[in-house]
Scaffold this active site. Structure first.
Site, PDB file in Angstrom:
ATOM      1  N   ASN A 149     -38.365 -22.331  24.036  1.00 16.01           N
ATOM      2  CA  ASN A 149     -39.785 -21.997  23.517  1.00 16.01           C
ATOM      3  C   ASN A 149     -39.708 -21.719  22.236  1.00 16.01           C
ATOM      4  O   ASN A 149     -40.674 -22.119  21.273  1.00 16.01           O
ATOM      5  CB  ASN A 149     -40.615 -21.205  24.249  1.00 16.01           C
ATOM      6  N   GLY A 225     -34.772 -15.651  28.476  1.00 18.54           N
ATOM      7  CA  GLY A 225     -35.175 -16.742  29.622  1.00 18.54           C
ATOM      8  C   GLY A 225     -35.927 -16.084  30.447  1.00 18.54           C
ATOM      9  O   GLY A 225     -36.641 -15.113  30.393  1.00 18.54           O
ATOM     10  N   GLY A 230     -32.204 -14.445  34.388  1.00 17.42           N
ATOM     11  CA  GLY A 230     -31.602 -13.112  33.918  1.00 17.42           C
ATOM     12  C   GLY A 230     -31.075 -12.343  34.863  1.00 17.42           C
ATOM     13  O   GLY A 230     -30.015 -11.716  34.764  1.00 17.42           O
ATOM     14  N   GLU A 247     -33.804 -10.501  27.674  1.00 16.57           N
ATOM     15  CA  GLU A 247     -35.365 -10.387  27.367  1.00 16.57           C
ATOM     16  C   GLU A 247     -36.017 -11.736  28.190  1.00 16.57           C
ATOM     17  O   GLU A 247     -35.570 -12.834  28.353  1.00 16.57           O
ATOM     18  CB  GLU A 247     -35.565 -10.873  25.740  1.00 16.57           C
TER      19      GLU A 247
HETATM   20  P1  NAD Z   1     -34.435 -20.406  31.545  1.00 16.75           P
HETATM   21  O1  NAD Z   1     -34.227 -18.975  32.034  1.00 16.75           O
HETATM   22  O2  NAD Z   1     -34.475 -21.531  32.430  1.00 16.75           O
HETATM   23  O3  NAD Z   1     -33.289 -20.659  30.494  1.00 16.75           O
HETATM   24  C1  NAD Z   1     -32.825 -19.944  29.656  1.00 16.75           C
HETATM   25  C2  NAD Z   1     -31.313 -20.329  29.017  1.00 16.75           C
HETATM   26  O4  NAD Z   1     -30.661 -19.937  30.166  1.00 16.75           O
HETATM   27  C3  NAD Z   1     -31.241 -21.780  28.900  1.00 16.75           C
HETATM   28  O5  NAD Z   1     -30.128 -21.793  27.833  1.00 16.75           O
HETATM   29  C4  NAD Z   1     -30.590 -22.204  30.191  1.00 16.75           C
HETATM   30  O6  NAD Z   1     -29.609 -23.169  30.170  1.00 16.75           O
HETATM   31  C5  NAD Z   1     -29.750 -21.020  30.571  1.00 16.75           C
HETATM   32  N1  NAD Z   1     -29.435 -20.758  32.003  1.00 16.75           N
HETATM   33  C6  NAD Z   1     -30.046 -21.435  32.958  1.00 16.75           C
HETATM   34  N2  NAD Z   1     -29.640 -21.021  34.043  1.00 16.75           N
HETATM   35  C7  NAD Z   1     -28.309 -20.216  33.778  1.00 16.75           C
HETATM   36  C8  NAD Z   1     -27.203 -19.436  34.263  1.00 16.75           C
HETATM   37  N3  NAD Z   1     -27.248 -19.527  35.935  1.00 16.75           N
HETATM   38  N4  NAD Z   1     -26.273 -18.792  33.719  1.00 16.75           N
HETATM   39  C9  NAD Z   1     -26.547 -18.784  32.209  1.00 16.75           C
HETATM   40  N5  NAD Z   1     -27.358 -19.462  31.616  1.00 16.75           N
HETATM   41  C10 NAD Z   1     -28.062 -20.158  32.324  1.00 16.75           C
HETATM   42  O7  NAD Z   1     -35.718 -19.946  30.696  1.00 16.75           O
HETATM   43  P2  NAD Z   1     -36.287 -21.263  29.753  1.00 16.75           P
HETATM   44  O8  NAD Z   1     -37.452 -21.837  30.684  1.00 16.75           O
HETATM   45  O9  NAD Z   1     -35.792 -21.757  28.853  1.00 16.75           O
HETATM   46  O10 NAD Z   1     -37.354 -20.310  28.847  1.00 16.75           O
HETATM   47  C11 NAD Z   1     -38.603 -19.964  29.332  1.00 16.75           C
HETATM   48  C12 NAD Z   1     -38.741 -18.450  29.622  1.00 16.75           C
HETATM   49  O11 NAD Z   1     -38.151 -17.625  28.697  1.00 16.75           O
HETATM   50  C13 NAD Z   1     -40.040 -17.713  30.069  1.00 16.75           C
HETATM   51  O12 NAD Z   1     -39.738 -16.680  31.377  1.00 16.75           O
HETATM   52  C14 NAD Z   1     -40.238 -16.945  29.006  1.00 16.75           C
HETATM   53  O13 NAD Z   1     -41.067 -15.875  29.071  1.00 16.75           O
HETATM   54  C15 NAD Z   1     -38.859 -16.384  28.412  1.00 16.75           C
HETATM   55  N6  NAD Z   1     -38.852 -15.946  27.013  1.00 16.75           N
HETATM   56  C16 NAD Z   1     -38.639 -14.615  26.952  1.00 16.75           C
HETATM   57  C17 NAD Z   1     -38.788 -14.014  25.565  1.00 16.75           C
HETATM   58  C18 NAD Z   1     -38.340 -12.634  25.384  1.00 16.75           C
HETATM   59  O14 NAD Z   1     -38.071 -12.284  24.169  1.00 16.75           O
HETATM   60  N7  NAD Z   1     -38.901 -11.919  26.175  1.00 16.75           N
HETATM   61  C19 NAD Z   1     -38.811 -14.992  24.574  1.00 16.75           C
HETATM   62  C20 NAD Z   1     -39.055 -16.485  24.853  1.00 16.75           C
HETATM   63  C21 NAD Z   1     -39.156 -16.788  26.099  1.00 16.75           C
END
Ligand code: NAD
Length: 477
Positions: A149, A225, A230, A247
């Site tokens: 995002n 993410g 996480g 985060e």
């Molecule tokens: P996601 O958790 O699906 O993916 C995030 C990243 O993690 C991607 O690069 C993905 O390829 C990787 N990933 C996925 N599975 C993994 C695993 N098993 N091991 C290691 N890496 C893995 O999240 P998304 O859909 O890309 O993003 C949306 C989420 O991010 C929402 O929940 C949003 O609130 C959060 N977000 C948080 C912040 C913050 O600063 N708190 C900022 C932006 C987005």
């Protein structure tokens, strides 16, 4: 077909496969093909970073500052080209994309300066004739795993401090929007860092995440993410004794009290809930409104929402771009249907037709549900906000805190008493008074509480908590 390659040990390396990056404003537009790294290449990237770490960790502040400044300049010089790509791959409007790139440039510039501002401490020992010196050193090789995002600024706010404090990096951006991180990597590759200091591997999290986290040479992982990802990263990191910074999601509350300026309250709610298509971790997805202003607030929200222009991210008239991907679009529609089945009244939330097929959704307001409804408790991550009616300030505060998340919160009021009380008692890492819950500065700590965050804060000088470790030296003269 050109495939944008991974970057490992100072070389561009093809992947085992390639991912097509699709424009959510026009699904027939392929933004580019991006190499898919496999576990073996991820392992090579960690080893390259490990070899580079010995000298990069001992480099002088100016050796780190100069290339960081060059990255800042590179981003500023190429702002229009990157904005076009960012809008095409993620669906942010061009204005939002330019803002994100400017912010990324400022972050690199800030950390170029931070290399020169690292201070330690000197203490008299409790033992006679001994001095104690406390210094900070880099933690070593870090994996930086980022979401779709904010595909440029989040990589920037992890990469810049990691390098500034002397760590070597393996960046793994989201497979949904790898293009902005790839362009950032191209700029970093030309900025003068030694080979291996910065590495990029693109591909799916499940495959690359495991390979990175299993590497014994990896010292830490900084992740942004979703909560479930996480949690799985935390399990792997802790069992391997890696330093950890997470985060994650939010269900951020904006409280509106009876004494609020109505225009300001609606302005804050529209910005927080719907700009960037509601796809911000700090988005105001719960609008908690006291009954004396509730009716006027909902009427004005509906009036202003219907005037918002949803469309192609590249169209200068567009205020809200498309949802970023088909998966997220379907998730939003699922939650909108759930809101109805839970007994909520839904305004907006309709798929929209535009010139090209894309993931266009009108902003959605859900009313007539309490804070216990699933749509009020679970993160949706789209242009969907629930309005929750409460009797008074005390109930508003309790409702705002009644969530597993704790990233951002806000209050709109003309009462200093309530604003001050809310600031102190909100269980969120970021608290806004008469402002949107979204929109933060880069030079002050960023992060949340409860399930939203784990580990030390990002950004500003607080980033040193994660990217450095202290050494305590005892010196007898
Ligand atoms: P996601 O958790 O699906 O993916 C995030 C990243 O993690 C991607 O690069 C993905 O390829 C990787 N990933 C996925 N599975 C993994 C695993 N098993 N091991 C290691 N890496 C893995 O999240 P998304 O859909 O890309 O993003 C949306 C989420 O991010 C929402 O929940 C949003 O609130 C959060 N977000 C948080 C912040 C913050 O600063 N708190 C900022 C932006 C987005």
């Amino acid at each position: 077909m050109t495939v944008h390659a991974n970057y490992v040990d100072g070389r561009w390396i093809a992947g085992s496969d390639a991912i097509a990056n699709i424009n959510p404003s026009n699904v027939d537009d392929v933004v580019g093909h991006y190499a898919h790294a496999d576990a073996r290449l991820a392992r090579e990237a960690v080893l390259a970073a490990h070899h580079a770490q010995a000298s990069w960790g001992l480099s002088s502040p100016m050796q780190r500052s100069r290339p960081l400044q060059a990255v800042a300049r590179g981003l500023e010089t190429r702002i229009e080209e990157i904005a076009l790509l960012l809008s095409r791959e993620e669906g942010k409007t061009l204005g939002e994309a330019r803002g994100e790139i400017q912010r990324a440039a400022e972050i690199f510039s800030y950390y170029a300066g931070e290399t020169l501002r690292q201070a330690g401490g000197l203490h008299d020992s409790v033992r006679h004739g001994v001095t104690v010196e406390v210094t900070r050193e880099p933690i070593g090789v870090v994996a930086l795993i980022t979401p779709w995002n904010v595909p440029l600024a989040i990589p920037a706010w992890k990469v810049a401090p990691a390098l500034a404090y002397g760590n070597c990096v393996v960046l793994k951006p989201s497979e949904v929007a790898p293009g902005s991180a790839w362009l950032l990597s191209e700029i970093i590759a030309a900025a003068g860092f030694p080979p291996g200091v910065f590495n990029l591997v693109m591909g799916t999290g499940a495959e690359l995440g495991r390979a990175l986290l299993d590497a014994p040479e990896l010292a830490g992982v900084s992740f942004t993410g979703s909560v479930p990802t996480g949690r799985s990263i935390a399990d792997a990191a802790i069992s391997g004794y890696k330093k950890l910074q997470l985060e994650m999601g939010g269900k951020n509350a904006l409280v509106v009290l009876n004494d609020a300026d109505l225009d300001l309250a609606v302005e804050c709610a529209l910005d927080g809930a719907f700009l960037a298509t509601g796809q911000r971790c700090t988005a105001s997805s719960r609008l908690i409104v006291t009954k004396g202003i509730y009716g006027r607030f909902v009427d004005e929200m509906n009036r202003r929402m219907s005037a918002l222009r949803v469309g192609d991210a590249l169209d200068n008239q567009t205020q809200i771009g498309p949802v970023a991907s088909r998966a997220q679009f379907e998730r939003d529609l699922h939650y909108i249907a759930l809101a109805r089945s839970e007994g909520g009244t839904v305004t907006g939330g309709e798929p929209l037709k535009r010139d090209h097929e894309g993931f266009f959704l009108s902003p959605c307001l859900v009313t007539d549900l309490g804070n216990n409804a699933r749509v009020c408790r679970e993160e949706i991550f789209g242009p969907v906000a629930c309005v929750i009616a409460v009797n008074d300030y005390e109930e508003a505060l309790a409702t705002a805190n009644d969530t597993q998340f704790g990233l951002s919160s806000g209050i709109v009021t003309t009462s200093l008493k309530h604003a001050s009380h809310f600031r102190r008692h909100s269980q969120a890492g970021l608290v806004m008074v008469n402002m949107s819950t979204s929109g933060v500065d880069f030079h002050v700590p960023f992060g949340g509480r409860k399930s939203s965050s784990y580990g030390s804060r990002e950004q500003g000088q607080h980033a040193a908590e994660f990217f450095t470790t202290t050494k305590t030296s005892y010196i007898r003269a």
